[in-house]
Design a protein around this motif. Structure first.
Motif, PDB file in Angstrom:
ATOM      1  N   GLU A 265       0.812  -0.911  -0.267  1.00  0.00           N
ATOM      2  CA  GLU A 265      -0.095  -0.095  -0.133  1.00  0.00           C
ATOM      3  C   GLU A 265       0.612   0.936  -0.051  1.00  0.00           C
ATOM      4  O   GLU A 265       1.596   1.096   0.476  1.00  0.00           O
ATOM      5  CB  GLU A 265      -0.813  -0.370   1.193  1.00  0.00           C
ATOM      6  N   SER A 266       0.527   2.331  -0.380  1.00  0.00           N
ATOM      7  CA  SER A 266       1.024   4.075  -0.197  1.00  0.00           C
ATOM      8  C   SER A 266       0.846   4.000   0.371  1.00  0.00           C
ATOM      9  O   SER A 266      -0.053   4.234   1.636  1.00  0.00           O
ATOM     10  CB  SER A 266       0.245   3.871  -1.187  1.00  0.00           C
TER      11      SER A 266
ATOM     12  N   ALA B  19      -1.911   8.548   4.822  1.00  0.00           N
ATOM     13  CA  ALA B  19      -2.121   9.776   4.983  1.00  0.00           C
ATOM     14  C   ALA B  19      -2.960  10.295   4.806  1.00  0.00           C
ATOM     15  O   ALA B  19      -3.977  10.866   5.676  1.00  0.00           O
ATOM     16  CB  ALA B  19      -1.173  10.848   4.478  1.00  0.00           C
ATOM     17  N   ALA B  20      -4.140   9.957   4.038  1.00  0.00           N
ATOM     18  CA  ALA B  20      -5.311  10.416   3.697  1.00  0.00           C
ATOM     19  C   ALA B  20      -6.351   9.739   4.414  1.00  0.00           C
ATOM     20  O   ALA B  20      -7.401  10.973   4.672  1.00  0.00           O
ATOM     21  CB  ALA B  20      -6.177   9.802   1.885  1.00  0.00           C
ATOM     22  N   GLN B  21      -6.166   8.544   5.178  1.00  0.00           N
ATOM     23  CA  GLN B  21      -6.897   7.514   5.821  1.00  0.00           C
ATOM     24  C   GLN B  21      -6.568   8.625   7.450  1.00  0.00           C
ATOM     25  O   GLN B  21      -7.492   8.649   8.257  1.00  0.00           O
ATOM     26  CB  GLN B  21      -6.747   6.279   6.519  1.00  0.00           C
ATOM     27  N   HIS B  22      -5.910   9.422   7.341  1.00  0.00           N
ATOM     28  CA  HIS B  22      -4.986  10.260   9.040  1.00  0.00           C
ATOM     29  C   HIS B  22      -6.663  11.068   8.774  1.00  0.00           C
ATOM     30  O   HIS B  22      -6.837  11.614   9.927  1.00  0.00           O
ATOM     31  CB  HIS B  22      -4.478  10.263   8.809  1.00  0.00           C
TER      32      HIS B  22
ATOM     33  N   GLY C  65       8.134  12.933  -0.273  1.00  0.00           N
ATOM     34  CA  GLY C  65       7.422  11.470  -0.711  1.00  0.00           C
ATOM     35  C   GLY C  65       6.139  11.408  -0.906  1.00  0.00           C
ATOM     36  O   GLY C  65       5.347  10.887  -0.899  1.00  0.00           O
ATOM     37  N   TYR C  66       5.651  12.630  -0.445  1.00  0.00           N
ATOM     38  CA  TYR C  66       3.949  12.532  -0.143  1.00  0.00           C
ATOM     39  C   TYR C  66       3.092  13.315  -1.494  1.00  0.00           C
ATOM     40  O   TYR C  66       2.098  13.375  -1.288  1.00  0.00           O
ATOM     41  CB  TYR C  66       3.201  13.014   1.196  1.00  0.00           C
ATOM     42  N   ASN C  67       4.306  13.855  -1.864  1.00  0.00           N
ATOM     43  CA  ASN C  67       3.258  15.430  -2.646  1.00  0.00           C
ATOM     44  C   ASN C  67       2.556  14.676  -3.585  1.00  0.00           C
ATOM     45  O   ASN C  67       2.984  13.267  -4.041  1.00  0.00           O
ATOM     46  CB  ASN C  67       4.248  16.217  -2.872  1.00  0.00           C
TER      47      ASN C  67
ATOM     48  N   CYS D 200       1.133  21.326   4.928  1.00  0.00           N
ATOM     49  CA  CYS D 200       2.165  22.068   4.186  1.00  0.00           C
ATOM     50  C   CYS D 200       3.374  21.000   3.587  1.00  0.00           C
ATOM     51  O   CYS D 200       3.534  19.374   4.548  1.00  0.00           O
ATOM     52  CB  CYS D 200       3.513  22.588   5.167  1.00  0.00           C
ATOM     53  N   MET D 201       3.377  20.349   2.448  1.00  0.00           N
ATOM     54  CA  MET D 201       4.384  19.219   1.693  1.00  0.00           C
ATOM     55  C   MET D 201       5.524  19.942   1.624  1.00  0.00           C
ATOM     56  O   MET D 201       5.552  20.385   0.614  1.00  0.00           O
ATOM     57  CB  MET D 201       3.627  18.620   0.951  1.00  0.00           C
TER      58      MET D 201
END
Length: 68
Positions: free
Chosen positions: A25-26, A31-34, A49-51, A67-68
């Motif tokens: 999984e990515s 992060a989106a689940q948070h 690495g999250y952008n 902020c990314m």
């Protein structure tokens, strides 16, 4: 093997959410689940690495600051 992601409040030093996922999984998915526990006045910070364009659109849709 698996992937663990922690949503952490750096100001108050509290863990707000933990996501466990398959190793394939990515980290962006975790992060989106948070965001389910995020509040409107949160400023969400990411390291490298999250952008991703879909994440930018998702934050805009949810009206969250990041902020990314």
């Amino acid at each position: 093997m698996g992937l663990a992601s922690v949503y952490y409040d750096v100001l108050n030093k509290l863990v707000l959410d933990v996501q466990l996922a398959d190793i394939l999984e990515s980290k962006r998915y975790c992060a989106a689940q948070h965001l389910e526990v995020s509040k409107q006045d949160d400023l969400i910070l990411y390291d490298w690495g999250y952008n991703a364009f879909w994440m930018y659109a998702y934050y805009k849709e949810l009206n969250l600051k990041y902020c990314m």
